[in-house]
Every structure is written in C-alpha cells, then in structure tokens.
Write an enzyme that holds these catalytic residues in place. Structure first.
Site, PDB file in Angstrom:
ATOM      1  N   GLY A 175       0.821  -1.206   0.000  1.00  0.00           N
ATOM      2  CA  GLY A 175       0.000   0.000   0.000  1.00  0.00           C
ATOM      3  C   GLY A 175       0.850   1.248   0.000  1.00  0.00           C
ATOM      4  N   PRO A 176       0.227   2.404  -0.213  1.00  0.00           N
ATOM      5  CG  PRO A 176      -1.262   3.921  -1.128  1.00  0.00           C
ATOM      6  CD  PRO A 176      -1.193   2.579  -0.489  1.00  0.00           C
ATOM      7  N   PRO A 177       2.576   4.876   1.175  1.00  0.00           N
ATOM      8  CG  PRO A 177       4.532   6.001   0.608  1.00  0.00           C
ATOM      9  CD  PRO A 177       3.243   5.530   0.034  1.00  0.00           C
ATOM     10  CB  THR A 220      -1.877   3.106   4.081  1.00  0.00           C
ATOM     11  OG1 THR A 220      -0.808   2.232   3.691  1.00  0.00           O
ATOM     12  CG2 THR A 220      -2.142   4.095   2.969  1.00  0.00           C
ATOM     13  N   GLY A 221      -0.539   2.554   7.243  1.00  0.00           N
ATOM     14  CA  GLY A 221      -0.632   1.740   8.452  1.00  0.00           C
ATOM     15  C   GLY A 221      -0.139   0.320   8.319  1.00  0.00           C
ATOM     16  CB  THR A 267       4.992  -0.282  10.128  1.00  0.00           C
ATOM     17  OG1 THR A 267       5.724  -0.228   8.898  1.00  0.00           O
ATOM     18  CG2 THR A 267       5.938  -0.689  11.238  1.00  0.00           C
ATOM     19  CD  GLU A 273      -4.979  31.135  -7.568  1.00  0.00           C
ATOM     20  OE1 GLU A 273      -5.848  30.238  -7.531  1.00  0.00           O
ATOM     21  OE2 GLU A 273      -3.779  30.883  -7.704  1.00  0.00           O
ATOM     22  CG  HIS A 333      -7.499  28.055 -11.413  1.00  0.00           C
ATOM     23  ND1 HIS A 333      -7.353  27.086 -12.370  1.00  0.00           N
ATOM     24  CD2 HIS A 333      -6.255  28.576 -11.205  1.00  0.00           C
ATOM     25  CE1 HIS A 333      -6.075  27.021 -12.738  1.00  0.00           C
ATOM     26  NE2 HIS A 333      -5.394  27.925 -12.042  1.00  0.00           N
ATOM     27  CG  ASP A 347      -2.478  25.955 -13.286  1.00  0.00           C
ATOM     28  OD1 ASP A 347      -2.608  25.292 -12.251  1.00  0.00           O
ATOM     29  OD2 ASP A 347      -2.707  27.173 -13.361  1.00  0.00           O
TER      30      ASP A 347
END
Length: 686
Positions: free
Chosen positions: A254-256, A258-259, A261, A478, A481, A552
């Site tokens: 999983g991604p860094p 996320t739990g 360990t 801004e 956007h 952008d």
C-alpha cells in the site's frame, strides 16, 4: 508462594529478561553473580604492566647525587661497595651493615612503597659515562679503597612491555573499527563474531506490546486477513484437520502512511507467540556474505521458537527483482541475500508454524520468485482510507487531544480526501500546536482547518513582497480557476480561494474532489478545462500570459498524455494502453510503439489540450462580468469562500450530497513559480 516467585525471578535473570529488577546499587536482585566480561582481563593485564613499570613494591634504592655520595657516604667510610651499570649509566651504592644503624639512614627503612631492602643496594645516582665516573671516583677513593664492580643489565619487564604495548594498541584499534563497521551487532566483546547474526527485535510473552487491533482504525478488510493469520497460530488444528495448510507468508502492500507497519505491531500485541521484527535494510552490509548469514540466523531462531511470526519491514531493500539492470552489473551481495531468503522461505516443513509478514509500498519492483505462491501466499492491500475510515482514524488520534466538546469529526473526515492515516495524525498534532501557539485552552474547529491548510498548502507568507501588477495577475488567475470550477458539471467544488502566498505558491484554490473509483472522459476533460482556467483568464484579461501557470501546465500535460497513452481515450490512437503496471521493463531500450504512433500521440495530446483551453476561454467569456467581480473582491479581501461565489454567480447547479456543506479547505490546487516541488503538485492533482 514466595519461594516460587524467587525461583521464577532467578530464571528470568538467567534468560536475560528485560524486566528483571535492579537494586539500589545497580546489581540484580536475588544475588545473582555478575556476568563475565572479557574487558576485565584487558584491564587486569594493563594494571599488571603499569604496576611493574611505574610502581616500586620495596627493595628499590633511593636516588642521590655524586656530591652527597662523596661527602656523606664515601669520605665517612660508610660505603661497602659500588656497582657501575654501564648500559644504564647508573651507579648503585651499598652501605655497610653496621653503619645502617646511623640515624641518617633510618629514613631508608620507613614503611612505605619506596622503602629500601637492607641487603641493598641502598642508593643510586646517574652518571654521564663510565669513563668520566672512573676518573672522578679514583681520585676520591684513592685513600679509602672502596671496591667497585661493572655490570650490564637488561630490563626484562620494560622490554617486554615495550614489545607488547604496540600489539595491544593495534588489537584494540582493530576491535574498535570492526565493531563500528559491524554496526554494534551483538553485545560485549563478541561483536567480531556477531556480524552475521540476525538483528531482529524479538517480542514475546515477557515483552509487552502496547498496540493491538483496537489502536488500528479503519483497514477493516486488511485487519480481517491479519486476524486470520493470528488465528492460524493460536488454533492450527482447526485448519490442518481439514487438510488445509497454514499460509507461509503475507505481503502488506500500500501507499506510504496507510498503516502497514502499525498492523504488524498490532499483530505483535495480539498474538501470544514470539514476534521477530526486522527491517530489510538490516540484512544489507558492506561485508560479503553477511546478509545471507543474517537471513539464516533469523530463520534458525524462528524455527527454535516456532510457532512464531517474522515481520520484515520495507522488504524491497533486499527483494528487488534480480537482473534489473543487466548492462550495468548487479549487486551480487544483495542478490545472494535475496536467494538465501527465497531458500529459507521455501525450505520449511509444511506446518512448522513460522509465518512471514512483510511490508512494502513498491510491490511492482519485487522479484517474481518472492511473490509466488508458497512464499508469499497472500497480498494484503492497505489502501488510502475512505471517508468513513478517516472518521475512525480521527477518533483514534483525537483521544489525547483536549478539544472543544462539539467538534464535528464527520466534518473533519470530509475535509481530508486522499489523506493517509499518517497525514491525519499529522493534522491532529499540527492543530494542537497551532492552538498552543495561540494560547488556547482547547483545540477548536478552526485550528484543525488551519492545520489542514498548513499541511496541504504550506505556511502563509503575508510579508512576501509582491508588486500591485503581480497581485492583480494572481487575482485574475485564481478567479479564472474559481469561475470555471463553479460552472462546469464535473469540476471539483470550490471551497476557498486566496492570493496570499503560501509555501512556494503565490496563490491557491482549495477544492473538495469527489471520492470516486473510476473517472470518465467527460470528468477528466472538465478537470483539464478547470486547470487551464488561470492561464485563460490571464490571456483574456491582459492579452498576455505569465509563468504563474507552470504547475497547471505540468498537470495538464501529464493528464492529457495519460488519457491518450494509458486510458485509451483517443479515437485516433484507439483502445490501446502503453502503461506497464508490472514495473518489470525498466531496462528495455525500445518504446512499446512506433515513431508514427508517437507522433499520433503527441498530436492527439496537443489537440486535446487546445480544445480544453478554448473551452476555458468560452466559459470565461460567458461569465466575464462575474470573473471581474470575483477578481476585484480577491484583491480587496485576499481570501474568499464558496459563499462569495454563490452571491456572484448564484447557487452552483451541480452538487453532490456528500459535499454540500463544505465551508473549509481540503484538497488544494496551486499556481506556483518555477521552483514549485513536484510532490506538492501531485497532491494538488488528487
């Protein structure tokens, strides 16, 4: 009961239990003998040599000089004989026994370390040379007739000390350097021999782990599989009686943040079996063969303590695919370590009860042999939490924080799309720090919103010098956007717009993107149009463009190429994808398509971006009056919210029920100068 307790305490001390008590003097309770240490021998040898070389334990003569010798001893007839030691340029003086009773010689025999033996020699003095002493002594001794002898002596202990000392220094230096290079593996003087020993930290019944599954919020599917592994070890017969085999390994992917360990720590807290925890980098060493030796030692210990669990964190440090860069050579030591790990994992008996857990966020680079069934039978995916899981994670991290009573945790979970568990922990901690900085007694809702802004966008820089012309350009950028995101159906709802510099950005717009699993072509096109709204607003208003749209344009280019080359959203390229999800072809020298296809992809991307840019211009021209009002309001207030856009443009036509109440920032899209970090841009693209 007392005798049994004392016996258990003694057993724990013999095993080296970390929980053994210490008395006031630092010794172990129960009267256990201190452990032998090889350094005691070194200290004892050093003291012996020091004593022999520098201390006198009786029998050594006292020092005098020629004038005192001639005046007080030789001429008074007290000297029995003299001995000239030629190689040491020293003369030893022996006093007659009947003259030793004289009061002037009583000081020789006082009880001390420097007392003199009665048999002599009693005095000594140094000379320049034997020839000069011979001449001087002959003149003074002409009438007295004191006999003299010549000797050549060797200092056995001094020579031995001078010979052994350099060797001892070399050995000590070697031990010190070897210990440093081995990273302090093992204790005491055995570090040289412990280089190949495992560095795994062992958690067992005597070592209490404070983390259990209650401390792991969210991740319900992952916890189910992890709990099943713990159940395998607690009740193995429940599964083996039906002919099943206990899985040998499970890989947490999983991604860094996320739990992964944290889940492993919870396993250590829940399972009543030994738990070996080690990092993949602990196997890597500068010495050849050390990594493989540590792998063997780790699994040897695990087999002795079975049933047990081995947890290898960041396994990609040693599990990287072999032969990834064959043209530039491979790290043989790293590959030998991986080969040994593969052998150990596949060399168990079927039901020995040793289960391997591993964690990585780079499963695509792992060796295929490591991922096959029989080694890591299961891959447990630990993904980013959804809105409900974020709520549970917030509850865990809010426990130690003194917060206001009516804090809406649901609101905080909705404001943090795309945040991992580590990010949420950081939000809670940052909010507490912000509240403390403002001398508050409790953490309020606004502190959490400020913490989210701080983490996503960076720190506000109100003192940054910006000219009026630049400020006007940023305001219209801004506003472009904000206007397009308010008007388009699939654009992310706007939350807040600011022209106050934050981090390395000159202005920022916060959006609250919809949490979806798939994205359609129309949704991606609206995102492209909204992203190009800033550049289009500059072009329409001022008739010129600036470098403020760098971030952008980078995001637009990456997204457009992904639409054409990865997602098959181009009619000319067709339903083709050149994305390599396996990650196994990094060393390929050829592209998976021809030069003609590359030209087609480039042309399609260019046309796609151009269509989005023209659409952005059309939307802004249709709402030019609102764009002007919004930009002027930004110049005046510097920060505006979605309520202000409702006043200018009216209520937004396209809303989702989950995000209707969103008066605070969450995910950010930023207009940055050329030095904006790429990592922050990717976060903004979320």
């Amino acid at each position: 009961m007392t005798d049994k307790k004392q016996k258990n305490d003694n057993n724990n001390k013999e095993k080296g239990s970390p929980n053994q008590s210490q008395n006031g003097n630092g010794s172990s309770s129960g009267g256990s003998k201190p452990k032998f240490n090889i350094y005691w021998v070194y200290i004892l040898i050093g003291l012996v040599f020091f004593s022999i070389q520098f201390l006198n334990f009786g029998g050594s003569p006292q020092k005098t000089n020629w004038s005192n010798f001639e005046k007080d001893m030789l001429k008074t007839g007290d000297v029995e004989r003299v001995v000239v030691i030629t190689n040491q340029q020293k003369v030893e003086v022996y006093i007659k026994k009947d003259r030793l009773e004289n009061p002037k010689y009583k000081a020789l025999f006082e009880k001390s370390l420097n007392s003199v033996s009665k048999s002599g020699p009693h005095y000594f003095f140094n000379i320049g040379s034997a020839e000069s002493f011979e001449k001087q002594f002959s003149e003074a001794n002409e009438k007295i007739g004191v006999p003299k002898d010549y000797e050549i002596r060797k200092d056995v202990f001094g020579d031995l000390f001078a010979w052994i000392l350099p060797i001892l220094l070399i050995v000590a230096f070697y031990l010190f350097i070897f210990r440093k290079m081995s990273g302090g593996a093992g204790g005491g003087a055995g570090n040289i021999f412990n280089v190949g020993k495992s560095r795994a930290q062992i958690f067992d019944k005597d070592t209490t782990a404070k983390i259990d599954f209650k401390d792991v919020a969210g991740l319900e599917e992952a916890k189910l599989e992890i709990k099943e592994i713990v159940d395998f070890l607690k009740k193995p017969k429940k599964y083996t009686e039906l002919g099943g085999k206990i899985p040998k390994g499970a890989l947490l992917v999983g991604p860094p943040g996320t739990g992964k360990t944290l889940l492993a720590k919870a396993v250590a807290g829940e399972a009543n079996v030994p738990f070996f925890s080690i990092s993949g980098s602990d196997f890597v060493e500068m010495f050849v063969g050390v990594g493989a030796s540590r792998v063997r030692d780790l699994f040897k210990q695990a087999k002795e303590k079975a049933p047990c669990i081995i947890f290898i964190d960041e396994i990609d440090a040693i599990g990287r695919a072999r032969g990834r860069n064959p043209n530039f050579g491979a790290n043989d030591e790293r590959e030998n370590t991986l080969n040994q790990l593969l052998t150990e994992m596949d060399g168990f008996a079927t039901n020995t009860g040793v289960i391997i857990l591993a964690a990585t966020n780079r499963a695509d680079i792992l060796d295929r042999a490591l991922l096959r069934a029989g080694r890591f039978d299961r891959q447990i995916h630990v993904e980013l939490p959804d809105v409900n899981e974020r709520k549970e994670i917030f509850k865990v991290h809010l426990r130690p924080i003194k917060m206001e009573k009516d804090l809406d945790v649901d609101f905080l979970s909705r404001q943090t799309p795309g945040f991992s568990g580590a990010d949420i922990a950081n939000v809670c901690n940052e909010a507490a720090l912000i509240a403390a900085r403002k001398d508050k007694k409790q953490v309020e809702k606004q502190d959490f919103l400020d913490a989210i802004d701080r983490i996503v966008g960076g720190l506000e820089k109100k003192n940054k010098i910006i000219s009026l012309a630049e400020k006007k350009t940023i305001a219209y950028h801004e506003a472009g956007h904000a206007t397009i995101s308010w008007m388009l159906e699939h654009a992310s709802p706007l939350v807040k717009v600011t022209i106050i510099p934050r981090g390395k950005s000159l202005g920022a717009a916060w959006y609250l993107p919809e949490e979806r699993q798939i994205t359609t072509t129309e949704q991606m096109m609206d995102e492209l149009i909204a992203t190009l709204g800033g550049r289009a607003a500059e072009d329409l208003t001022f008739g010129k463009i600036s470098t403020g749209a760098l971030n952008d344009l980078e995001r637009v280019t990456k997204q457009a190429y992904a639409m054409v080359a990865y997602f098959g959203m181009s009619d000319k390229v067709g339903n083709l994808s050149f994305y390599d999800s396996s990650g196994q072809s990094e060393y390929a020298f050829t592209k998976p398509y021809s030069d003609k296809t590359a030209e087609t992809i480039d042309k399609e991307v260019s046309e796609l971006v151009e269509r989005a840019y023209n659409k952005a211009k059309d939307v802004l021209q249709e709402n030019h009056e609102g764009l002007e009002k919004l930009a002027l309001q930004l110049l005046e207030k510097e920060v505006i919210f979605s309520e202000d856009l409702e006043i200018i443009f009216g209520k937004r036509k396209y809303t989702t029920h989950l995000y209707e109440e969103s008066p605070a920032p969450a995910a950010v899209s930023e207009e940055n100068p050329a030095d904006q970090p790429e990592e922050k841009k990717d976060d903004a693209a979320a």
